[in-house]
Motif scaffolding. Structure first.
Motif, mmCIF file in Angstrom:
data_model
loop_
_atom_site.group_PDB
_atom_site.id
_atom_site.type_symbol
_atom_site.label_atom_id
_atom_site.label_comp_id
_atom_site.label_asym_id
_atom_site.label_seq_id
_atom_site.Cartn_x
_atom_site.Cartn_y
_atom_site.Cartn_z
ATOM 1 N N GLN A 117 0.863 -1.184 0.000
ATOM 2 C CA GLN A 117 0.000 0.000 0.000
ATOM 3 C C GLN A 117 0.892 1.224 0.000
ATOM 4 O OE1 GLN A 117 -3.526 0.114 2.428
ATOM 5 N NE2 GLN A 117 -3.247 2.281 2.880
ATOM 6 N N VAL A 118 0.663 2.084 -0.967
ATOM 7 C CA VAL A 118 1.450 3.308 -1.141
ATOM 8 C C VAL A 118 0.565 4.481 -0.754
ATOM 9 C CG1 VAL A 118 2.784 4.700 -2.761
ATOM 10 C CG2 VAL A 118 2.710 2.205 -3.027
ATOM 11 N N ASP A 119 0.976 5.234 0.251
ATOM 12 C CA ASP A 119 0.170 6.335 0.774
ATOM 13 C C ASP A 119 0.974 7.625 0.686
ATOM 14 O OD1 ASP A 119 -2.445 6.787 2.538
ATOM 15 O OD2 ASP A 119 -0.846 8.053 3.342
ATOM 16 N N ILE A 120 0.404 8.636 0.034
ATOM 17 C CA ILE A 120 1.079 9.934 -0.082
ATOM 18 C C ILE A 120 0.852 10.719 1.200
ATOM 19 C CG2 ILE A 120 1.249 12.061 -1.408
ATOM 20 C CD1 ILE A 120 0.194 10.530 -3.798
ATOM 21 N N ASP A 121 1.918 11.164 1.811
ATOM 22 C CA ASP A 121 1.821 11.867 3.090
ATOM 23 C C ASP A 121 1.224 13.257 2.919
ATOM 24 O OD1 ASP A 121 2.773 9.905 4.758
ATOM 25 O OD2 ASP A 121 4.862 10.492 4.516
ATOM 26 N N GLU A 122 0.212 13.553 3.732
ATOM 27 C CA GLU A 122 -0.374 14.894 3.859
ATOM 28 C C GLU A 122 -0.706 15.506 2.493
ATOM 29 O OE1 GLU A 122 2.478 17.013 6.248
ATOM 30 O OE2 GLU A 122 1.648 16.220 8.096
ATOM 31 N N PHE A 123 -1.343 14.719 1.668
ATOM 32 C CA PHE A 123 -1.677 15.209 0.328
ATOM 33 C C PHE A 123 -2.690 16.360 0.390
ATOM 34 C CE2 PHE A 123 -3.857 15.086 -3.780
ATOM 35 C CZ PHE A 123 -2.770 15.100 -4.638
ATOM 36 N N TYR A 124 -3.420 16.446 1.475
ATOM 37 C CA TYR A 124 -4.414 17.518 1.590
ATOM 38 C C TYR A 124 -3.772 18.895 1.466
ATOM 39 C CZ TYR A 124 -2.806 18.305 6.399
ATOM 40 O OH TYR A 124 -2.043 18.593 7.503
ATOM 41 N N ARG A 125 -2.467 18.992 1.801
ATOM 42 C CA ARG A 125 -1.787 20.288 1.685
ATOM 43 C C ARG A 125 -1.677 20.730 0.229
ATOM 44 N NH1 ARG A 125 3.227 20.144 6.071
ATOM 45 N NH2 ARG A 125 1.920 19.964 7.941
ATOM 46 N N VAL A 126 -1.528 19.781 -0.675
ATOM 47 C CA VAL A 126 -1.497 20.120 -2.095
ATOM 48 C C VAL A 126 -2.837 20.723 -2.507
ATOM 49 C CG1 VAL A 126 -1.239 19.202 -4.434
ATOM 50 C CG2 VAL A 126 0.189 18.320 -2.587
ATOM 51 N N ASN A 127 -3.930 20.079 -2.081
ATOM 52 C CA ASN A 127 -5.258 20.606 -2.400
ATOM 53 C C ASN A 127 -5.473 21.986 -1.801
ATOM 54 O OD1 ASN A 127 -6.043 18.313 -3.850
ATOM 55 N ND2 ASN A 127 -6.724 17.255 -2.004
ATOM 56 N N GLN A 128 -5.001 22.175 -0.574
ATOM 57 C CA GLN A 128 -5.180 23.471 0.074
ATOM 58 C C GLN A 128 -4.389 24.565 -0.627
ATOM 59 O OE1 GLN A 128 -4.065 22.766 4.165
ATOM 60 N NE2 GLN A 128 -6.132 22.081 4.748
ATOM 61 N N ALA A 129 -3.171 24.241 -1.056
ATOM 62 C CA ALA A 129 -2.294 25.253 -1.641
ATOM 63 C C ALA A 129 -2.626 25.558 -3.097
ATOM 64 C CB ALA A 129 -0.841 24.803 -1.525
ATOM 65 N N PHE A 130 -2.990 24.531 -3.874
ATOM 66 C CA PHE A 130 -3.137 24.710 -5.307
ATOM 67 C C PHE A 130 -4.545 24.419 -5.833
ATOM 68 C CE2 PHE A 130 1.287 23.562 -4.473
ATOM 69 C CZ PHE A 130 1.956 24.616 -5.074
ATOM 70 N N GLY A 131 -5.400 23.854 -4.998
ATOM 71 C CA GLY A 131 -6.752 23.548 -5.430
ATOM 72 C C GLY A 131 -6.906 22.092 -5.831
ATOM 73 N N TYR A 132 -8.150 21.648 -5.858
ATOM 74 C CA TYR A 132 -8.425 20.232 -6.122
ATOM 75 C C TYR A 132 -8.125 19.837 -7.566
ATOM 76 C CZ TYR A 132 -10.607 19.822 -1.558
ATOM 77 O OH TYR A 132 -10.821 19.785 -0.203
ATOM 78 N N GLU A 133 -8.261 20.780 -8.498
ATOM 79 C CA GLU A 133 -7.979 20.432 -9.894
ATOM 80 C C GLU A 133 -6.507 20.064 -10.064
ATOM 81 O OE1 GLU A 133 -8.346 22.381 -14.388
ATOM 82 O OE2 GLU A 133 -9.284 23.360 -12.661
ATOM 83 N N VAL A 134 -5.621 20.856 -9.454
ATOM 84 C CA VAL A 134 -4.188 20.538 -9.511
ATOM 85 C C VAL A 134 -3.916 19.238 -8.768
ATOM 86 C CG1 VAL A 134 -1.871 21.298 -8.853
ATOM 87 C CG2 VAL A 134 -3.519 22.950 -9.754
#
Length: 567
Positions: A171-188
Motif C-alpha cells: 500500500q502506497v500512501d502519499i503523506d499529507e496530500f491535503y496540503r497540495v489541495n489546500q495550496a493549489f486547489g483540487y484540480e491541480v
C-alpha cells in the motif's frame, strides 16, 4: 359477414400493423426458419431487400457461434407451444452484429408458423458494460478500484497456493496530500494524482497489478516474489518515482510517501489476511521517522493503542466489505404506508462486531475517509432504489446523510452528479440531510452549494432540527425541502409540555415555509397520535420498523408487511 364482425377484423388488422411498426424486428417463419413475412421496420433493421428473403432463413442472419442457441429456442417453441426467449446477435446489413432479444412463439391460428419478435438491446448491453467498468475502475486515474483489487488479490493468493509461489501486497500512501489541495486547489491535486498513477504503472513495467484504493492511497500486487529483499527493492523504486519533483505553473512540488507491505504465504507470519496486515504495516511505516517502508510483523495483542488499531481496521474494513447500509422506513402516519427510507451506515467488525456510528464516523473524519464513505453511501442508495423499482417496490425518495467534511469538500457536487450519472436515478428522489451547524458554519458557501444541487433536482433536509440555531431568518435564505424533528423532542412528548410546545412551533414553522416534516425516534402509539394532532404526518422509528439490511427490508415489502405510499 355481420358488420360488427367486420369491424373487429379491421381493428385486429390495424392493431397488428401498428404493432409491427413499433417493433425493431417482426417476422413470421415456418419451422425450418424460412421467412413467410417480415415487417417493414424489421426489413430495414436487417438491411436486406425484400426480394432476397426467399433465399435466406433466420439462421442465415445469426453468427455461427449463436446458431445452436437459436436452434434450441426454435425447437423448444415447437415442442412446448409456448413463448421462448433468447438473446443473440443478428448480422445487420451483412456486416456487423447487433445484440437482439428474440421472442419466438407458435401461431395458434396458423399451424406450422412461428412469430418472431426482436428488440435491439445492444445499447443496453453497451450501457451495462460501461456501468460494470465504472464499478471496477477509478474515474480519475483509470486504475482498478478497491472492488477490482480485492478480486485480483484473492485470485493471486489461489494461484500462489496452487503453484507454490508467493505474492506481496504493497500500500502506497502519499503523506499529507491535503496540503497540495489546500495550496493549489483540487484540480491541480487531481492532476498530480493522475500523474502519480502513471508513475506507479511505469514502475511496475506493466507486469504487476496497480489500483487506487481511496483518495491518495494505492495498492500494488506483486506475483512470483522470491524474497523480502525483492519487495523492499521494489518499494524503494516506487518511492523514488513518486519523490521526483512534480511541476505546476513553473513551480515544483515534491511528495513523500509511506509504503507498507505484506507477503503471502509468509513463513514468518503464516497469514493470508493481506489487506488487514498491509494496513498495519503502513501504520508502522508512519511511525518510523526518516524511513517510509515497513513489512507487516506479527505483534502481541495490546501492543498498539486501541485508536490506532481501530483506524487501521477502518481502512481494511472498507476494503473487505465490512461496511453496509441499513434502511429505515419513513412512513405516512395516517395510512401506514412507506413514503421513503433513510440510509444508515453500519460497520460490522470481524472481531468487535457492530461498531457504533458515533465512533467510526468521527474516526473516518479524522482519517480522511469520510468523503469516500459518504460517496459510496450515496451511490449505493441510488442503486438500491433502482433495484427496488425493478422489483415493483417504488418508493418516492431516500435520504442520505452528509457530513460537515463532505459538505466543505469542493468535489462534493461532482460526487453527487456522478452518483446519478452512474445509476440513472432521478435526482428528485434523493434528499440529502445536513445539520443546522453545517449550514451556519459558512452560510454563503452553504447557500451557493444548496442552490447548485437544488437546480439539479436534489432536495435538502435539515436533520436534528431544533437542536441548533432554529432561526426563521436562516431557514428563509436556504432552498430547503424538509425538516426532521430531533428524537430528543419525541421521547418525552406525551408528558412534556415544553416538548409539545417545541413540536407545535416547528410544525407551524414548516407550514409557513412550505416544508415537509418528519419526526424521528417515534416508538409509541401515543407519540404518533400527538404528532398527528400537531400536524406532523411523516414519522420514523421503531414503532413502524427499525433500520434493517436490504434483504430483510425487501422481504417485508414483498410479504406485504410494508407497503409503498402511492404517488
Amino acid at each position: 359477414m355481420r358488420l360488427d364482425t367486420l369491424d373487429h377484423v379491421r381493428a385486429d388488422v390495424d392493431s397488428t400493423a401498428s404493432f409491427e411498426q413499433v417493433i425493431d424486428f417482426f417476422a413470421r417463419i415456418d419451422e425450418q426458419g424460412r421467412f413467410l413475412h417480415i415487417s417493414t421496420p424489421g426489413l430495414a433493421f436487417i438491411g436486406y431487400h425484400r426480394e432476397y428473403l426467399p433465399h435466406i432463413t433466420l439462421r442465415d442472419l445469426v453468427p455461427p457461434e449463436d446458431a445452436p442457441l437459436l436452434d434450441a429456442c426454435l425447437r423448444q417453441a415447437v415442442q412446448t407451444a409456448e413463448v421462448q426467449k433468447c438473446t443473440l446477435h443478428l448480422v445487420k446489413t451483412l456486416t456487423y452484429p447487433r445484440l437482439v432479444e428474440l421472442r419466438i412463439s407458435p401461431d395458434a391460428a396458423v399451424p406450422g408458423q412461428l412469430m418472431v419478435v426482436g428488440h435491439d438491446v445492444s445499447a443496453w448491453a453497451d450501457n451495462e458494460q460501461c456501468l460494470t467498468y465504472a464499478m471496477h475502475h477509478d474515474v480519475l486515474t483509470g486504475l482498478d478500484n478497491l472492488a477490482s483489487a480485492r478480486h485480483e488479490i484473492e485470485r493471486a493468493k489461489r494461484e500462489a497456493l496452487a503453484k507454490g509461489g508467493r505474492v506481496a501486497l504493497l500500500q502506497v500512501d502519499i503523506d499529507e496530500f491535503y496540503r497540495v489541495n489546500q495550496a493549489f486547489g483540487y484540480e491541480v491535486g487531481d492532476r498530480i494524482l493522475h500523474e502519480t498513477a502513471l508513475r506507479l504503472k511505469n514502475a511496475c513495467q506493466g507486469r504487476d497489478f496497480v489500483a487506487r484504493c481511496y483518495s491518495d492511497a494505492f495498492l500494488i500486487l506483486l506475483r512470483d516474489v522470491p524474497d523480502r529483499n525483492y519487495v523492499e527493492a521494489f518499494a524503494r523504486r516506487v518511492s523514488d518515482a513518486i519523490q521526483r519533483p512534480y511541476s505546476h505553473d513553473g513551480q515544483t512540488l515534491q511528495l513523500s510517501v509511506r509504503i507498507g507491505a505484506a507477503i503471502f504465504p509468509d513463513p514468518v507470519n503464516d497469514t493470508d489476511q493481506l489487506l488487514n496486515h498491509v494496513d498495519e504495516a503502513l501504520a508502522l511505516a508512519g511511525r518510523n521517522r526518516g524511513y517510509s517502508f515497513a513489512f507487516y510483523e506479527r505483534r502481541p495483542a495490546g501492543s498498539r493503542p486501541d485508536t490506532l488499531r481501530l483506524e487501521s481496521d477502518l481502512h481494511s474494513g472498507i476494503r473487505n466489505g465490512e461496511f453496509s447500509l441499513y434502511y429505515q422506513p419513513i412512513v405516512d402516519a395516517r395510512s401506514g404506508r412507506v413514503a421513503g427510507i433513510e440510509a444508515l451506515m453500519r460497520w460490522h467488525h470481524p472481531v468487535l462486531g457492530a461498531v457504533s456510528p458515533e465512533i467510526f464516523i468521527s474516526l473516518a473524519e479524522s482519517a480522511g475517509l469520510i468523503n469516500f464513505l459518504g460517496g459510496w453511501a450515496l451511490k449505493n442508495t441510488c442503486m438500491q432504489l433502482m433495484q427496488w423499482d425493478a422489483r415493483g417496490i417504488h418508493l418516492q425518495y431516500a435520504t442520505v446523510n452528509v457530513s460537515a467534511q463532505q459538505f466543505r469538500d469542493k468535489r462534493f457536487p461532482a460526487t453527487v452528479r456522478e452518483a446519478f450519472k452512474l445509476t440513472g436515478l432521478a435526482p428528485r428522489r434523493i434528499i440529502l440531510e445536513i445539520t443546522e451547524s453545517v449550514l451556519m458554519e459558512d452560510p454563503d458557501h452553504a447557500k451557493e452549494l444548496l442552490e447548485e444541487l437544488t437546480d439539479l433536482g436534489v432536495r435538502f433536509a435539515v436533520d436534528d432540527f431544533g437542536t441548533g440555531y432554529s432561526s426563521l431568518a436562516y431557514l428563509q435564505s436556504f432552498p430547503l425541502a424538509a425538516l426532521k424533528i430531533d428524537r430528543r423532542f419525541i421521547s418525552d412528548l406525551p408528558v412534556s409540555r415544553n416538548d409539545q410546545a417545541i413540536v407545535a412551533a416547528i410544525v407551524g414553522l414548516a407550514r409557513t415555509l412550505g416544508l415537509s416534516l418528519v419526526a424521528e425516534g417515534v416508538e409509541t402509539e401515543e407519540q404518533k397520535n400527538l404528532l398527528l394532532s400537531s400536524g406532523c404526518d411523516l414519522i420514523q422509528g421503531w414503532l413502524v420498523c427499525k433500520a434493517l439490511p436490504i434483504n430483510e427490508l425487501t422481504r417485508k415489502f414483498e410479504a406485504g408487511e410494508l407497503l409503498p405510499l402511492e404517488c
